[in-house]
Design a protein around this motif. Structure first.
Motif, mmCIF file in Angstrom:
data_model
loop_
_atom_site.group_PDB
_atom_site.id
_atom_site.type_symbol
_atom_site.label_atom_id
_atom_site.label_comp_id
_atom_site.label_asym_id
_atom_site.label_seq_id
_atom_site.Cartn_x
_atom_site.Cartn_y
_atom_site.Cartn_z
ATOM 1 N N LEU A 199 75.214 30.087 84.758
ATOM 2 C CA LEU A 199 75.908 30.495 86.006
ATOM 3 C C LEU A 199 75.051 30.185 87.346
ATOM 4 N N MET A 200 73.797 30.133 87.181
ATOM 5 C CA MET A 200 72.912 29.581 88.254
ATOM 6 C C MET A 200 72.897 28.178 88.277
ATOM 7 N N ALA A 201 73.788 27.589 87.180
ATOM 8 C CA ALA A 201 73.656 26.032 87.304
ATOM 9 C C ALA A 201 74.600 25.692 88.481
ATOM 10 N N TYR A 202 75.515 26.467 88.606
ATOM 11 C CA TYR A 202 76.697 26.153 89.607
ATOM 12 C C TYR A 202 76.029 26.282 91.075
ATOM 13 N N VAL A 203 74.901 27.245 91.247
ATOM 14 C CA VAL A 203 74.549 27.388 92.436
ATOM 15 C C VAL A 203 73.289 26.188 92.586
ATOM 16 N N ASP A 204 72.577 25.650 91.716
ATOM 17 C CA ASP A 204 71.925 24.575 91.894
ATOM 18 C C ASP A 204 72.691 23.053 92.003
ATOM 19 N N VAL A 205 73.876 23.095 91.480
ATOM 20 C CA VAL A 205 74.676 21.924 91.525
ATOM 21 C C VAL A 205 75.080 22.120 93.096
ATOM 22 N N TYR A 206 75.729 22.852 93.493
ATOM 23 C CA TYR A 206 76.421 22.936 94.955
ATOM 24 C C TYR A 206 75.378 23.249 96.122
ATOM 25 N N THR A 207 74.209 23.697 95.863
ATOM 26 C CA THR A 207 73.288 23.704 96.785
ATOM 27 C C THR A 207 72.484 22.273 97.010
ATOM 28 N N HIS A 208 72.554 21.671 96.005
ATOM 29 C CA HIS A 208 71.818 20.342 95.904
ATOM 30 C C HIS A 208 73.041 19.182 95.648
ATOM 31 N N PHE A 209 74.333 19.414 96.260
ATOM 32 C CA PHE A 209 75.422 18.712 96.164
ATOM 33 C C PHE A 209 75.286 17.218 96.315
ATOM 34 N N PRO A 210 74.370 16.594 97.386
ATOM 35 C CA PRO A 210 74.192 15.064 97.384
ATOM 36 C C PRO A 210 73.573 14.337 96.322
ATOM 37 N N LYS A 211 72.564 15.260 95.660
ATOM 38 C CA LYS A 211 71.929 14.578 94.512
ATOM 39 C C LYS A 211 72.846 14.302 93.398
ATOM 40 N N PHE A 212 73.832 14.654 93.160
ATOM 41 C CA PHE A 212 75.069 14.409 92.239
ATOM 42 C C PHE A 212 76.107 13.600 92.680
ATOM 43 N N ALA A 213 76.514 13.056 91.461
ATOM 44 C CA ALA A 213 77.524 11.762 91.716
ATOM 45 C C ALA A 213 79.094 12.573 92.033
ATOM 46 N N PHE A 214 78.924 13.369 93.063
ATOM 47 C CA PHE A 214 80.378 13.835 93.341
ATOM 48 C C PHE A 214 81.323 12.731 93.885
#
Length: 195
Positions: A83-98
């Motif tokens: 569940l905390m993976a969602y927090v990490d992904v969306y907190t650090h949104f720019p580091k992922f290839a969205f």
């Protein structure tokens, strides 16, 4: 992969950002030909029209989001970590290839709500799948004893999702990316409070 399949994939990849930023109504056939460097005949030779391209692009953009989330959630072995993976992904949104242009579910849902039933259905299905994945994690956590507080899995999943989607909208609309971290702290607290 056949030449036709490669061409379709090329059209989808080249127009993914275009549709996600400009929307269905804002993207013209001329925009599609400019983005791909192909003729209108080539576009129509591979797709039945702009609708088919838009639907394929939505699937493409959603698959990118799902891939990121699935990969990050899979790195964890506890329900809390997942569940905390969602927090990490969306907190650090720019580091992922969205996909460029923000959340394709949010963008499509807002635009297609009253204008494009097929896109609306695709956005609805994507939201419901996301809700189910979070619900399932919460249910597993309750079943295995990790989550000790009684909670309605659907209500918690919807609250997490609504907060994340609201964060994306607020951070994008205000041009203040720091709001991502501020708002995601609330999601983090919601999750922490379950354990």
């Amino acid at each position: 992969m056949t030449k036709a399949e490669k061409t379709k994939q090329y059209i989808i990849a080249q127009t993914a950002t275009l549709f996600n930023k400009k929307g269905y109504a804002g993207t013209s056939l001329q925009d599609i030909t400019t983005a791909t460097g192909l003729t209108k005949g080539s576009i129509y030779g591979n797709f039945g029209g702009k609708d088919e391209v838009a639907l394929a692009v939505f699937d493409y953009n959603i698959s990118k989001v799902k891939g990121i989330l699935r990969s990050e959630v899979a790195k964890h072995h506890t329900i809390k970590g997942k569940l905390m993976a969602y927090v990490d992904v969306y907190t650090h949104f720019p580091k992922f290839a969205f996909p460029d242009g923000g959340c394709p579910m949010l963008n499509t849902a807002v635009e297609a709500d009253d204008t494009h039933p097929q896109l609306k259905q695709k956005a609805r299905d994507a939201i419901l799948r996301w809700k189910k994945s979070i619900e399932t994690l919460i249910e597993k956590g309750m079943k295995n004893g990790e989550i000790v507080k009684p909670v309605d899995p659907e209500q918690m999943a919807l609250t997490i999702m609504a907060t994340i989607e609201g964060m994306i909208m607020i951070a994008g609309l205000t041009g203040k990316p720091q709001y991502r971290k501020t708002i995601m702290l609330s999601v983090s607290k919601m999750i922490e409070d379950l354990f």
